[in-house]
Enzyme design. Structure first.
Site, PDB file in Angstrom:
ATOM      1  N   ASP A  51       4.853 -54.302  52.774  1.00 31.78           N
ATOM      2  CA  ASP A  51       3.885 -53.717  51.845  1.00 31.78           C
ATOM      3  C   ASP A  51       3.532 -52.290  52.262  1.00 31.78           C
ATOM      4  O   ASP A  51       2.764 -51.603  51.575  1.00 31.78           O
ATOM      5  CB  ASP A  51       2.632 -54.596  51.706  1.00 31.78           C
ATOM      6  N   GLU A 122       0.388 -62.001  56.635  1.00 33.43           N
ATOM      7  CA  GLU A 122      -0.526 -61.447  57.644  1.00 33.43           C
ATOM      8  C   GLU A 122      -1.663 -62.420  57.936  1.00 33.43           C
ATOM      9  O   GLU A 122      -2.243 -62.988  57.004  1.00 33.43           O
ATOM     10  CB  GLU A 122      -1.132 -60.122  57.143  1.00 33.43           C
ATOM     11  N   GLU A 189       1.518 -56.645  65.953  1.00 29.33           N
ATOM     12  CA  GLU A 189       1.337 -55.211  65.648  1.00 29.33           C
ATOM     13  C   GLU A 189       0.160 -54.635  66.421  1.00 29.33           C
ATOM     14  O   GLU A 189      -0.956 -55.188  66.393  1.00 29.33           O
ATOM     15  CB  GLU A 189       1.126 -55.006  64.139  1.00 29.33           C
TER      16      GLU A 189
HETATM   17  O1  KIV Z   1       4.562 -53.507  55.725  1.00 30.22           O
HETATM   18  C1  KIV Z   1       5.220 -53.294  56.743  1.00 30.22           C
HETATM   19  O2  KIV Z   1       6.097 -52.419  56.788  1.00 30.22           O
HETATM   20  C2  KIV Z   1       4.928 -54.108  57.916  1.00 30.22           C
HETATM   21  C3  KIV Z   1       5.514 -53.690  59.230  1.00 30.22           C
HETATM   22  C4  KIV Z   1       4.842 -52.484  59.723  1.00 30.22           C
HETATM   23  C5  KIV Z   1       5.523 -54.798  60.214  1.00 30.22           C
HETATM   24  O3  KIV Z   1       4.220 -55.062  57.815  1.00 30.22           O
END
Ligand code: KIV
Length: 295
Positions: A51, A122, A189
């Site tokens: 996202d 998430e 992260e």
């Molecule tokens: O949206 C994204 O690109 C992510 C990565 C940074 C893990 O969730």
């Protein structure tokens, strides 16, 4: 290990989980067909349709307002460009918060319409029920804990997580619960390296770090950061491997210059006409263009 290529055996969810402990997994984002082809040809194991699309592709300040239709649209494009890597679709904000049925319906869309091989969700304990519901629908889930950008409002910004002993313990608990629920891998992260190392040792599924130090089972970055295509800001954990943004601006400036000077297009970029046909059509050879496009 020889670097995998697009011709190597396709990556599957079990193949990702089997890489716990090594060889390390490489994951990059892609949001369109062109970048997906490049990442796959480079040998990434997983392509994440993140996202992050909202920020690096759509110019938004955060990841909160990219919806399911946009994510599916982009996931389809990425899946068309990938031959080997596992395509992971990122469940956007609002696609799993309301209830289990909504979460399952949207996860199904990623596989059925987007042609992804898995989804990423998430959150830890707070979203465990949703993740379990998606897993019960036979859809593989990659967890994502630590800095979860969709929680930006609660976190008060994009901040490193797990810096206190208590927060580190909560991350360890979350990781174990996500593994127990059946997640096949876990993104960590923006957490201190010792915390990521402890989580990696505590779970039997691969950890994929981003700003989580060197001890994870794999690493992920946003391709726009890696390639120098996004310059609004660069998080400390990003390594820029190329400056394609600068190269692109130079190439585009050269195009503008040649259009204005008349140097482009040359005869090699233009289509000729049979001279007899041209004559009988009354089309005389045009005068050579000068500055401003006039002869
Ligand atoms: O949206 C994204 O690109 C992510 C990565 C940074 C893990 O969730």
């Amino acid at each position: 290990m020889t670097a995998p290529t697009a011709a190597s055996a396709p990556m599957t969810v079990p193949a990702v989980t089997a890489r716990k402990g090594g060889p390390r997994l490489a994951m990059l984002t892609a949001h369109d067909y062109a970048l997906a082809r490049l990442a796959d040809a480079a040998g990434v194991d997983m392509v994440l349709v993140g996202d992050s699309l909202a920020m690096v592709g759509l110019g938004r300040p955060d990841t909160l307002d990219v919806g399911m239709d946009a994510m599916i649209h982009h996931t389809r494009a990425v899946a068309c460009g990938v031959l080997r890597a596992l395509v992971v679709g990122d469940m956007p904000f609002g696609s799993y918060q309301a209830d289990d049925a909504d979460a399952v319906r949207n996860a199904v869309r990623f596989l059925a319409e987007g042609r992804a091989g898995a989804v990423k969700v998430e959150g830890g304990a707070r979203v465990l029920g949703r993740i379990e519901a998606i897993l019960r629908a036979d859809i593989p889930v990659m967890g994502h804990i630590g800095l979860t950008p969709q929680s930006v409002a609660r976190m008060g910004g994009f901040k490193v997580q797990g810096r206190t002993a208590r927060a580190a313990q909560a991350l360890l608990d979350d990781a174990r619960r996500l593994e127990d629920a059946g997640c096949f891998a876990l993104v960590l992260e923006a957490v201190p390296a010792p915390v990521a190392q402890a989580v990696t040792a505590a779970v039997g599924i691969p950890t994929i770090g981003i700003g989580a130090g060197p001890h994870c089972d794999g690493q992920v970055l946003v391709s726009h950061d890696v390639l120098g295509l996004f310059d609004r800001f660069t998080p400390r954990f990003v390594k820029r491997y190329a400056e394609l943004g600068q190269a692109a601006t130079q190439a585009m400036a050269a195009f503008c210059e040649e259009v204005r000077s008349g140097a482009f297009p040359g005869p090699e970029h233009s289509f000729a006409m049979d001279p007899d046909e041209q004559r009988s059509a009354g089309l005389d050879a045009p005068p050579a263009p000068g500055p401003g496009g006039r002869g």
